[in-house]
Write a protein that holds these residues in place. Structure first.
Motif, mmCIF file in Angstrom:
data_model
loop_
_atom_site.group_PDB
_atom_site.id
_atom_site.type_symbol
_atom_site.label_atom_id
_atom_site.label_comp_id
_atom_site.label_asym_id
_atom_site.label_seq_id
_atom_site.Cartn_x
_atom_site.Cartn_y
_atom_site.Cartn_z
ATOM 1 N N ARG A 137 0.829 -1.205 0.000
ATOM 2 C CA ARG A 137 0.000 0.000 0.000
ATOM 3 C C ARG A 137 0.866 1.258 0.000
ATOM 4 O O ARG A 137 0.543 2.250 -0.643
ATOM 5 N N ILE A 138 1.981 1.191 0.713
ATOM 6 C CA ILE A 138 2.918 2.316 0.682
ATOM 7 C C ILE A 138 3.433 2.506 -0.750
ATOM 8 O O ILE A 138 3.523 3.634 -1.255
ATOM 9 N N GLY A 139 3.727 1.389 -1.411
ATOM 10 C CA GLY A 139 4.169 1.452 -2.802
ATOM 11 C C GLY A 139 3.127 2.121 -3.690
ATOM 12 O O GLY A 139 3.450 2.976 -4.522
ATOM 13 N N ASP A 140 1.870 1.741 -3.498
ATOM 14 C CA ASP A 140 0.778 2.336 -4.271
ATOM 15 C C ASP A 140 0.693 3.847 -4.056
ATOM 16 O O ASP A 140 0.493 4.614 -4.999
ATOM 17 N N LEU A 141 0.805 4.248 -2.795
ATOM 18 C CA LEU A 141 0.715 5.673 -2.468
ATOM 19 C C LEU A 141 1.881 6.431 -3.080
ATOM 20 O O LEU A 141 1.703 7.534 -3.616
ATOM 21 N N GLY A 170 7.166 14.777 3.462
ATOM 22 C CA GLY A 170 7.600 13.542 2.813
ATOM 23 C C GLY A 170 8.850 12.974 3.462
ATOM 24 O O GLY A 170 8.941 11.774 3.727
ATOM 25 N N ARG A 171 9.808 13.853 3.749
ATOM 26 C CA ARG A 171 11.055 13.391 4.366
ATOM 27 C C ARG A 171 10.779 12.805 5.758
ATOM 28 O O ARG A 171 11.381 11.829 6.169
ATOM 29 N N GLU A 172 9.844 13.430 6.460
ATOM 30 C CA GLU A 172 9.477 12.933 7.798
ATOM 31 C C GLU A 172 8.875 11.519 7.695
ATOM 32 O O GLU A 172 9.217 10.635 8.492
ATOM 33 N N CYS A 173 8.034 11.313 6.695
ATOM 34 C CA CYS A 173 7.434 9.983 6.484
ATOM 35 C C CYS A 173 8.509 8.956 6.167
ATOM 36 O O CYS A 173 8.452 7.810 6.612
ATOM 37 N N LEU A 174 9.458 9.389 5.369
ATOM 38 C CA LEU A 174 10.553 8.505 4.969
ATOM 39 C C LEU A 174 11.356 8.075 6.193
ATOM 40 O O LEU A 174 11.732 6.905 6.329
ATOM 41 N N VAL A 175 11.618 9.032 7.093
ATOM 42 C CA VAL A 175 12.344 8.726 8.329
ATOM 43 C C VAL A 175 11.561 7.688 9.138
ATOM 44 O O VAL A 175 12.126 6.702 9.636
ATOM 45 N N GLN A 176 10.244 7.891 9.240
ATOM 46 C CA GLN A 176 9.399 6.955 9.992
ATOM 47 C C GLN A 176 9.469 5.547 9.384
ATOM 48 O O GLN A 176 9.556 4.563 10.096
ATOM 49 N N LEU A 177 9.404 5.521 8.057
ATOM 50 C CA LEU A 177 9.434 4.220 7.377
ATOM 51 C C LEU A 177 10.775 3.524 7.610
ATOM 52 O O LEU A 177 10.829 2.337 7.938
ATOM 53 N N LYS A 178 11.870 4.280 7.461
ATOM 54 C CA LYS A 178 13.205 3.719 7.714
ATOM 55 C C LYS A 178 13.294 3.174 9.132
ATOM 56 O O LYS A 178 13.813 2.089 9.364
ATOM 57 N N ARG A 179 12.811 3.984 10.092
ATOM 58 C CA ARG A 179 12.925 3.582 11.498
ATOM 59 C C ARG A 179 12.135 2.306 11.785
ATOM 60 O O ARG A 179 12.606 1.429 12.508
ATOM 61 N N VAL A 180 10.983 2.184 11.193
ATOM 62 C CA VAL A 180 10.178 0.995 11.494
ATOM 63 C C VAL A 180 10.764 -0.237 10.799
ATOM 64 O O VAL A 180 10.699 -1.347 11.339
ATOM 65 N N LEU A 181 11.366 -0.031 9.632
ATOM 66 C CA LEU A 181 11.995 -1.167 8.958
ATOM 67 C C LEU A 181 13.241 -1.618 9.730
ATOM 68 O O LEU A 181 13.512 -2.817 9.837
ATOM 69 N N ASP A 182 13.972 -0.632 10.290
ATOM 70 C CA ASP A 182 15.114 -0.983 11.149
ATOM 71 C C ASP A 182 14.640 -1.735 12.392
ATOM 72 O O ASP A 182 15.279 -2.701 12.822
ATOM 73 N N GLU A 186 1.971 11.027 15.280
ATOM 74 C CA GLU A 186 1.230 12.257 15.557
ATOM 75 C C GLU A 186 1.907 13.474 14.915
ATOM 76 O O GLU A 186 1.229 14.399 14.450
ATOM 77 N N GLU A 187 3.234 13.453 14.889
ATOM 78 C CA GLU A 187 3.959 14.584 14.281
ATOM 79 C C GLU A 187 3.637 14.722 12.798
ATOM 80 O O GLU A 187 3.461 15.831 12.288
ATOM 81 N N ILE A 188 3.573 13.585 12.113
ATOM 82 C CA ILE A 188 3.214 13.623 10.692
ATOM 83 C C ILE A 188 1.799 14.165 10.535
ATOM 84 O O ILE A 188 1.524 14.987 9.667
ATOM 85 N N ASP A 189 0.921 13.718 11.402
ATOM 86 C CA ASP A 189 -0.461 14.197 11.341
ATOM 87 C C ASP A 189 -0.513 15.713 11.530
ATOM 88 O O ASP A 189 -1.298 16.400 10.871
ATOM 89 N N GLU A 190 0.341 16.220 12.414
ATOM 90 C CA GLU A 190 0.343 17.676 12.635
ATOM 91 C C GLU A 190 0.895 18.426 11.418
ATOM 92 O O GLU A 190 0.364 19.473 11.047
ATOM 93 N N LYS A 205 -2.202 14.037 1.632
ATOM 94 C CA LYS A 205 -3.046 12.965 2.197
ATOM 95 C C LYS A 205 -2.359 11.609 2.016
ATOM 96 O O LYS A 205 -2.375 10.770 2.921
ATOM 97 N N ASN A 206 -1.763 11.397 0.857
ATOM 98 C CA ASN A 206 -1.045 10.139 0.625
ATOM 99 C C ASN A 206 0.085 9.957 1.641
ATOM 100 O O ASN A 206 0.291 8.872 2.162
ATOM 101 N N LEU A 207 0.803 11.046 1.897
ATOM 102 C CA LEU A 207 1.914 10.960 2.855
ATOM 103 C C LEU A 207 1.385 10.655 4.254
ATOM 104 O O LEU A 207 1.968 9.858 4.987
ATOM 105 N N GLU A 208 0.276 11.302 4.585
ATOM 106 C CA GLU A 208 -0.321 11.041 5.905
ATOM 107 C C GLU A 208 -0.681 9.558 6.012
ATOM 108 O O GLU A 208 -0.486 8.929 7.059
ATOM 109 N N ARG A 209 -1.138 8.990 4.924
ATOM 110 C CA ARG A 209 -1.485 7.559 4.934
ATOM 111 C C ARG A 209 -0.236 6.684 4.981
ATOM 112 O O ARG A 209 -0.257 5.609 5.593
ATOM 113 N N VAL A 210 0.840 7.121 4.342
ATOM 114 C CA VAL A 210 2.106 6.382 4.471
ATOM 115 C C VAL A 210 2.481 6.300 5.951
ATOM 116 O O VAL A 210 2.874 5.240 6.454
ATOM 117 N N GLY A 211 2.324 7.431 6.643
ATOM 118 C CA GLY A 211 2.600 7.450 8.092
ATOM 119 C C GLY A 211 1.739 6.437 8.834
ATOM 120 O O GLY A 211 2.233 5.698 9.694
#
Lengths: 238, 238
Positions: free
Chosen positions: A96-100, A127-139, A157-161, A192-198
């Motif tokens: 789903r992240i790929g789709d977004l 976008g960069r913030e989402c990327l950091v979140q994704l990296k961190r969760v994969l780590d 929550e930070e991404i949401d803000e 909105k897509n980025l918020e969903r990536v989060g």
């Protein structure tokens, strides 16, 4: 290693984990590329990202096939069963992240055909913030670190803000200059897509916690996206 | 039926199917209510729908627990394994439909506080179309009818087309009268949510086909949502 060695059960579980890790890397790359395509107005990059979403889909199917085969033939229990189930779910989240990301890349193509729009920077920062979140969760997944996963889960929550403030800015922008509405709508959907990536990153964080601890996180994750209940005043102060 | 009968394996599989069917009914209700809350400007209904999304989440957790227990203790194979796996996936799709419906209900609350907006009818029509798709795919699941599921899968294109035309109308509307931008954005997101409900219904259709036939549908589903690659001209003819 003999070519004809029948893979061991542990080998199959490891192969499944490896596939998921690789798929995570591909998803991360795709998201990075999509954001860069917006940031640098690079349509060739956007095209490549749109194309490479197929690889994500292939990974998902392969992981599904491996997991279903494992369930059927090895009948895993305990941590092995959790690993198999969470692999399936994480692959689904990554797909789903790929789709977004692909959708962001498609919108980048449109944006790049038009005049540059201010506010793109805010989007890129989000976008960069989402990327950091994704990296961190994969780590966290690779390290089987439930605490690190829980930290990702909390910081969505930070991404949401960021999304909330960007959303308001974009509406104001559209109101100030209605000629920007069409393009700003693309920015709105990218946000909105980025918020969903989060959100998907936090879903992965939940899976990591379940994998490691055998229990889900509580249901009280702070939700910061308030845009669905917000009506910006018609007479927007500019 | 004795209260203390240990459930049979078949009984557990049946219970799992029943839970999924019930969850489907709740999701359908929630979507219906959310659309009605928009159509009739009924905020009390919207509140009830927002509240009842919790039931969907409870169903998902319960189905997950049942499926994981089945996998661990009964080690299903063949059709039983497919039933278990697809139940998990369908529950996940229904949970997302519930989330989208809840989000529509939240936006209905905002819309109902403001003056009625024309174009809501188009949205409601699209909503009813999504509801029909959801009903049809849930019926296909109950009947284990792969052909009916495939029909749902193919007709998602119609929802995408409704979305495209609504999207254009909404942009035009915003350009004509920038004071409507804030509210029209809510309509835009409701339309997008409905388009995603349609996607989730097609995902369920894929799962039904997999359950019945043991193979997925091809990957060539016609995609009709072209809005991410559309730039509406700045000088909109009115």
């Amino acid at each position: 290693m003999s070519e004809h060695t029948v893979k061991s059960y542990e080998g199959e579980l490891e192969a499944l984990s490896t596939q998921v890790a690789q798929m995570g890397g591909v998803a991360e790359n795709l998201l990075q590329g999509a954001i860069d395509a917006v940031a640098r107005r690079d349509s060739a990059l956007a095209d490549r990202m749109i194309e490479s979403d197929r690889r994500i889909d292939d990974y998902e199917r392969q992981i599904e096939a491996m997991a279903v085969k494992l369930l059927a033939l090895r009948q895993p229990v305990g941590i092995d069963l959790r690993l198999t189930i969470t692999s399936l779910r994480i692959a689904n989240e990554l797909e789903r992240i790929g789709d977004l990301a692909k959708n962001i890349a498609k919108r980048a193509l449109v944006l790049n055909r038009e005049q540059p729009v201010r506010l793109t920077q805010g989007l890129v920062r989000m976008g960069r913030e989402c990327l950091v979140q994704l990296k961190r969760v994969l780590d966290a997944l690779a390290a089987r670190d439930a605490n690190a996963a829980a930290a990702v889960w909390r910081s969505d929550e930070e991404i949401d803000e960021l999304y909330n403030s960007l959303f308001r800015e974009l509406l104001t922008y559209m109101m100030e200059d209605p000629r920007t509405i069409s393009l700003a709508t693309h920015l709105l959907f990218i946000a909105k897509n980025l918020e969903r990536v989060g959100d998907h990153a936090t879903n992965i964080a939940e899976q990591v916690t379940y994998l490691v601890r055998g229990a889900y996180l509580g249901e009280d994750r702070p939700k910061g996206d308030a845009t669905s209940t917000t009506a910006v005043p018609f007479e927007q102060p500019s």
